[in-house]
Structure formats: structure tokens, C-alpha cells
Write an enzyme that holds these catalytic residues in place. Structure first.
Site, mmCIF file in Angstrom:
data_model
loop_
_atom_site.group_PDB
_atom_site.id
_atom_site.type_symbol
_atom_site.label_atom_id
_atom_site.label_comp_id
_atom_site.label_asym_id
_atom_site.label_seq_id
_atom_site.Cartn_x
_atom_site.Cartn_y
_atom_site.Cartn_z
ATOM 1 C CB CYS A 156 -0.904 0.038 1.212
ATOM 2 S SG CYS A 156 -1.924 -1.404 1.347
HETATM 3 N N1 CO8 Z 1 -22.213 -8.199 1.555
HETATM 4 C C1 CO8 Z 1 -23.086 -8.286 2.581
HETATM 5 N N2 CO8 Z 1 -22.719 -8.492 3.859
HETATM 6 C C2 CO8 Z 1 -21.405 -8.651 4.088
HETATM 7 C C3 CO8 Z 1 -20.429 -8.592 3.077
HETATM 8 C C4 CO8 Z 1 -20.876 -8.364 1.758
HETATM 9 N N3 CO8 Z 1 -20.046 -8.278 0.708
HETATM 10 N N4 CO8 Z 1 -19.214 -8.778 3.627
HETATM 11 C C5 CO8 Z 1 -19.405 -8.929 4.935
HETATM 12 N N5 CO8 Z 1 -20.732 -8.867 5.231
HETATM 13 C C6 CO8 Z 1 -21.364 -8.996 6.552
HETATM 14 C C7 CO8 Z 1 -20.537 -9.866 7.475
HETATM 15 O O1 CO8 Z 1 -20.871 -11.214 7.372
HETATM 16 C C8 CO8 Z 1 -20.907 -9.311 8.841
HETATM 17 O O2 CO8 Z 1 -22.136 -9.836 9.235
HETATM 18 P P1 CO8 Z 1 -22.425 -10.154 10.790
HETATM 19 O O3 CO8 Z 1 -22.338 -8.797 11.474
HETATM 20 O O4 CO8 Z 1 -23.783 -10.740 10.754
HETATM 21 O O5 CO8 Z 1 -21.322 -11.074 11.215
HETATM 22 C C9 CO8 Z 1 -21.130 -7.837 8.577
HETATM 23 O O6 CO8 Z 1 -21.402 -7.720 7.172
HETATM 24 C C10 CO8 Z 1 -19.898 -7.010 8.924
HETATM 25 O O7 CO8 Z 1 -18.743 -7.640 8.354
HETATM 26 P P2 CO8 Z 1 -17.278 -7.143 8.600
HETATM 27 O O8 CO8 Z 1 -17.053 -7.012 10.072
HETATM 28 O O9 CO8 Z 1 -16.317 -7.988 7.818
HETATM 29 O O10 CO8 Z 1 -17.388 -5.732 7.883
HETATM 30 P P3 CO8 Z 1 -16.672 -4.395 8.191
HETATM 31 O O11 CO8 Z 1 -17.698 -3.429 8.637
HETATM 32 O O12 CO8 Z 1 -15.420 -4.555 8.984
HETATM 33 O O13 CO8 Z 1 -16.203 -3.980 6.716
HETATM 34 C C11 CO8 Z 1 -14.205 -3.972 5.384
HETATM 35 C C12 CO8 Z 1 -15.320 -4.819 5.997
HETATM 36 C C13 CO8 Z 1 -14.836 -3.048 4.356
HETATM 37 C C14 CO8 Z 1 -13.226 -4.911 4.695
HETATM 38 C C15 CO8 Z 1 -13.519 -3.152 6.479
HETATM 39 O O14 CO8 Z 1 -13.156 -3.971 7.572
HETATM 40 C C16 CO8 Z 1 -12.255 -2.453 6.002
HETATM 41 O O15 CO8 Z 1 -12.232 -1.785 5.000
HETATM 42 N N6 CO8 Z 1 -11.186 -2.556 6.769
HETATM 43 C C17 CO8 Z 1 -9.914 -1.896 6.462
HETATM 44 C C18 CO8 Z 1 -9.327 -2.619 5.395
HETATM 45 C C19 CO8 Z 1 -8.068 -2.008 4.875
HETATM 46 O O16 CO8 Z 1 -7.716 -0.871 4.974
HETATM 47 N N7 CO8 Z 1 -7.393 -2.857 4.243
HETATM 48 C C20 CO8 Z 1 -6.219 -2.504 3.605
HETATM 49 C C21 CO8 Z 1 -6.387 -3.079 2.285
HETATM 50 S S1 CO8 Z 1 -4.889 -3.525 1.674
HETATM 51 C C22 CO8 Z 1 -4.378 -2.306 0.690
HETATM 52 O O17 CO8 Z 1 -4.844 -1.206 0.772
HETATM 53 C C23 CO8 Z 1 -3.407 -2.678 -0.413
HETATM 54 C C24 CO8 Z 1 -2.494 -3.874 -0.153
HETATM 55 C C25 CO8 Z 1 -2.785 -5.056 -0.918
HETATM 56 C C26 CO8 Z 1 -3.027 -4.818 -2.382
HETATM 57 C C27 CO8 Z 1 -3.570 -6.037 -3.032
HETATM 58 C C28 CO8 Z 1 -4.023 -5.788 -4.447
HETATM 59 C C29 CO8 Z 1 -5.070 -6.739 -4.880
#
Ligand code: CO8
Length: 373
Positions: A156
Site C-alpha cells: 500500500c
Molecule cells: N455483503 C453483505 N454483507 C457482508 C459482506 C458483503 N459483501 N461482507 C461482509 N458482510 C457482513 C458480514 O458477514 C458481517 O455480518 P455479521 O455482522 O452478521 O457477522 C457484517 O457484514 C460485517 O462484516 P465485517 O465485520 O467484515 O465488515 P466491516 O464493517 O469490517 O467492513 C471492510 C469490511 C470493508 C473490509 C472493512 O473492515 C475495512 O475496509 N477494513 C480496512 C481494510 C483495509 O484498509 N485494508 C487494507 C487493504 S490492503 C491495501 O490497501 C493494499 C495492499 C494489498 C493490495 C492487493 C491488491 C489486490
């Protein structure tokens, strides 16, 4: 030691848009087909059913509405669920080169210099399509740059670390004019069968020209006033696949793909980032309010809003930390540079801002910049 400036930036936007609705429709058709085909095993408890995704969740949890892809073909085909494109060969141009060349030409034009004036090319990206020969040497050759070129990557923070490496090379006297190219060809690494991550990434390329301040003629140019980098080991964002996989008897299909513990990343990284920015500003005798703009990493809108609220105390002016992930999704290290490229024309000479990336590694990289011409 010489001052360095960002004298031009470039952006390449891939030709194919994919909305949340299109992506979710394909994913849900895949989930339905999987669950039907495995109905007996699911009922017996030996196979887990695949849960359904929704556009509403994606937009609320991440702020993402759309992404761009180099190759849409195959991504929405439930029999395939991955982009379709030819393998790299000695005779074809890898996507990262095509994307990088377009962004680089845009940056050179904005900086008002010829490719032949560039004596350092750094290609910096989360994923390179080929270990060697270096992608940077191919781009150097195709543009007609002189000097030397190399690839680097720190997920990142690849773009910010690349800009800092280029600035340091100029300060050290080992280059005069540097081109930092940042192609993020992310879609092949996305697990489109995973509800938790199928929506996160898109493809894009950015580029920037870094020059000694006394060499630069472009306006606007942004002096790099201060840089800061930090890394802390975490496997909460990881990809394990690599060149040695073929030596393993049963290499898992998802090893080359992106994995994360999204919640943990959110909770662990944000305090690090806000402390990091506050520390950098404090050491430069600045307060968060002194900056006109924060060009932040674009992984999740809620993360950016949390950081802005912690730094500035309010969220009322979206221009303070513009969001581009709604259109581009997470583009790995390119997000903060897309934001910089799109949102700097309103700066007056003397206005300051911060380009800051954060993510896998963990890694944080930032450049405090001031418009100087
Ligand atoms: N649709 C519907 N419901 C869903 C979905 C979906 N797609 N996904 C999850 N849910 C549900 C879950 O089952 C859960 O349900 P329950 O509460 O009943 O258990 C509920 O929604 C909440 O799930 P989460 O706790 O997983 O959801 P979050 O609110 O945490 O959101 C995110 C998930 C969006 C992934 C969030 O945690 C996030 O963005 N976190 C930070 C992530 C981040 O910054 N990551 C860095 C990424 S890496 C990077 O930037 C580059 C490096 C790598 C590059 C690779 C290139 C490919």
C-alpha cells in the site's frame, strides 16, 4: 542539500468500469449456483454454504461504488470469476507496462520535460507481473529515458516510498530528474468468490516527476518539505503465493490472492496513522489545521473520515481530504496519488498538504508538500 519538487503527475484510468451492482450480481449468481450444486453436502454440514453479497453493504462498509478494470472479460462470468488476458511472454507487453507508460507520459507532459531528461525511473507497485527483467527497465527503454531504472514495492505504500526514494536520490546527487511510475494492476489478485473481499480493488496507474527545485520549470510545482516512513510487521493483510509455489505438491488455489482481517486492520492501523501524522506535523512546527489538504490512502471511506475527525475535529469540509475510492475502489498504493493528481489546482503558493499512504506491511509513508511555484 538540494530541495526537490513534484513537478508533474499523471493518471491512467483503465477502459472498463464495473459497478457494485454488476459485481454483486455476478457474485450472487456464483453463490446460488455453488449452493445448489452442493446442497446435499451443505445440508450434511460437510461443506459451508456461500453467503450472499449486497451493494448496500459494500457502499456502507467501504464507500466504494465503482472500480475500473483492465480486463472485465471473465470477471463477471460465474464459471471463471477472474479476468481473462494472455499470459506475459517475451513478445508481449505486460499490463503494468502499458498502464505505466500512459500515466508516465501524462506526468512528463505536465512537468514539461522530455523523457530523455529523465535519468532515474522507479516502478513501484504492490504486484509486479514479472520478477525480471525489471518492469522499470522496459518502461525506461520504451520512453527513451537515460540513466538507470529499478522496481520496488511495499504494498500500500509503494507509491509514497517510491517518491521518497526518488527525492532522496536527487538530494544525494545520484539523479537529476526522476520518474516514479505506479501501475496497480490489482484485479487479478482479487478473490471474486470471496464475499468479504470481492468488491475491494480496482486497477489504475499513476506517475510523478520529481526534480531538483532549481531544474523544474513547471507550475504548479510542490516542494517536498519533509518525508516520513514507518513499517511494522503484521500478517493481517497478506498474499502468500510466490515463485516457489510450484515446488509444493498441493499449492492452494487461493495462495496468490489477497487476504485480510479487515476489522483488525481498521482497528490497529488507524491509531498508528493518526499518531504518525501528528508526530510529523509536530516535528515540522505545524498543527493539523495548518494544512490545506490531506491526500490520504484510499482503502475505506470510514477509515479516512475517522482519521480526519481525529486530526481536525470535524468532517464538514470534504475538500480537506478528498475521496476518490467511491469511483476507483481501493487501488492499493495509488489512491493517495490519484487524490493528489485530481485535487491540487486550487493551491496558492505557500499552501501545504500531506500525501499519506497506509496499509499492508504494515507500512505508512508520507510527504509534506508546499506549493512553491
Ligand atoms: N455483503 C453483505 N454483507 C457482508 C459482506 C458483503 N459483501 N461482507 C461482509 N458482510 C457482513 C458480514 O458477514 C458481517 O455480518 P455479521 O455482522 O452478521 O457477522 C457484517 O457484514 C460485517 O462484516 P465485517 O465485520 O467484515 O465488515 P466491516 O464493517 O469490517 O467492513 C471492510 C469490511 C470493508 C473490509 C472493512 O473492515 C475495512 O475496509 N477494513 C480496512 C481494510 C483495509 O484498509 N485494508 C487494507 C487493504 S490492503 C491495501 O490497501 C493494499 C495492499 C494489498 C493490495 C492487493 C491488491 C489486490
Amino acid at each position: 542539500m538540494k530541495n526537490t519538487v513534484i513537478s508533474g503527475t499523471g493518471l491512467f484510468v483503465p477502459p472498463n468500469q464495473i459497478t457494485n451492482d454488476e459485481l454483486v450480481d455476478a457474485y450472487n449468481r456464483y453463490a446460488e449456483a455453488f449452493n445448489q450444486q452442493n446442497a446435499e453436502a451443505i445440508a450434511a454440514g460437510t461443506v459451508e454454504s456461500v453467503p450472499f453479497s449486497s451493494s448496500e453493504f459494500i457502499e456502507k462498509a467501504s464507500g466504494i461504488r465503482n472500480r475500473y478494470a483492465m480486463h472485465k472479460d471473465g470477471m463477471l462470468d460465474i464459471e471463471r470469476m477472474r479476468p481473462r488476458f494472455p499470459a506475459t511472454s517475451e513478445h508481449s507487453e505486460p499490463e503494468v507496462v502499458t498502464m505505466g507508460l500512459a500515466a508516465a507520459r501524462d506526468a512528463l507532459a505536465q512537468a514539461g520535460i522530455q523523457a530523455s531528461d529523465i535519468d532515474l525511473v522507479i516502478v513501484t507497485t504492490t504486484n509486479n507481473q514479472r520478477p525480471y527483467p525489471s518492469i522499470a527497465v522496459e518502461i525506461q527503454h520504451k520512453l527513451g529515458c537515460s540513466g538507470y531504472a529499478y522496481d520496488m514495492g511495499i504494498a500500500c505504500s509503494s507509491a509514497t516510498f517510491g517518491l521518497i526514494a526518488a527525492s532522496n536520490a536527487i538530494k544525494a546527487g545520484s539523479a537529476r530528474n526522476a520518474l516514479v511510475v505506479n501501475p496497480e494492476f490489482c484485479t487479478p489478485q482479487v478473490n471474486l468468490k470471496s464475499r468479504d473481499s470481492h468488491f475491494i480493488f480496482g486497477d489504475v496507474a499513476t506517475a510523478a516527476v520529481i526534480q531538483a527545485e532549481d531544474e523544474a520549470t513547471a507550475s504548479p510545482a510542490f516542494r517536498i518539505v519533509n518525508t516520513r516512513q514507518q513499517t511494522l510487521y503484521s500478517t493481517n493483510i497478506h498474499c502468500l503465493g510466490n515463485y516457489s509455489d510450484h515446488c509444493q505438491e498441493n499449492s492452494a488455489e487461493d495462495r496468490p490472492l489477497f487476504h485480510q482481517e479487515g476489522r483488525k486492520v481498521f482497528k490497529e492501523l488507524l491509531p498508528l496513522v493518526t499518531n504518525f501524522i501528528e508526530g510529523q506535523l509536530h516535528d515540522n512546527q505545524l498543527s493539523p489545521d495548518d494544512l490545506k489538504r490531506y491526500w490520504l490512502h484510499q482503502a475505506n471511506i470510514n477509515m479516512n473520515q475517522f482519521a480526519v475527525k481525529k486530526l481536525l475535529g470535524d468532517l464538514s469540509d470534504p475538500q480537506r481530504a478528498p475521496i476518490v475510492l467511491d469511483e476507483f475502489a481501493n487501488t492499493a498504493s495509488a489512491g493517495s496519488m490519484i487524490a493528489f493528481h485530481r485535487y491540487h489546482d486550487d493551491f496558492a503558493v505557500g499552501d501545504k498538504g500531506l500525501i499519506c499512504s497506509f496499509g499492508a506491511g504494515y507500512s505508512i509513508g508520507s510527504l509534506l508538500v508546499e506549493r512553491c511555484t
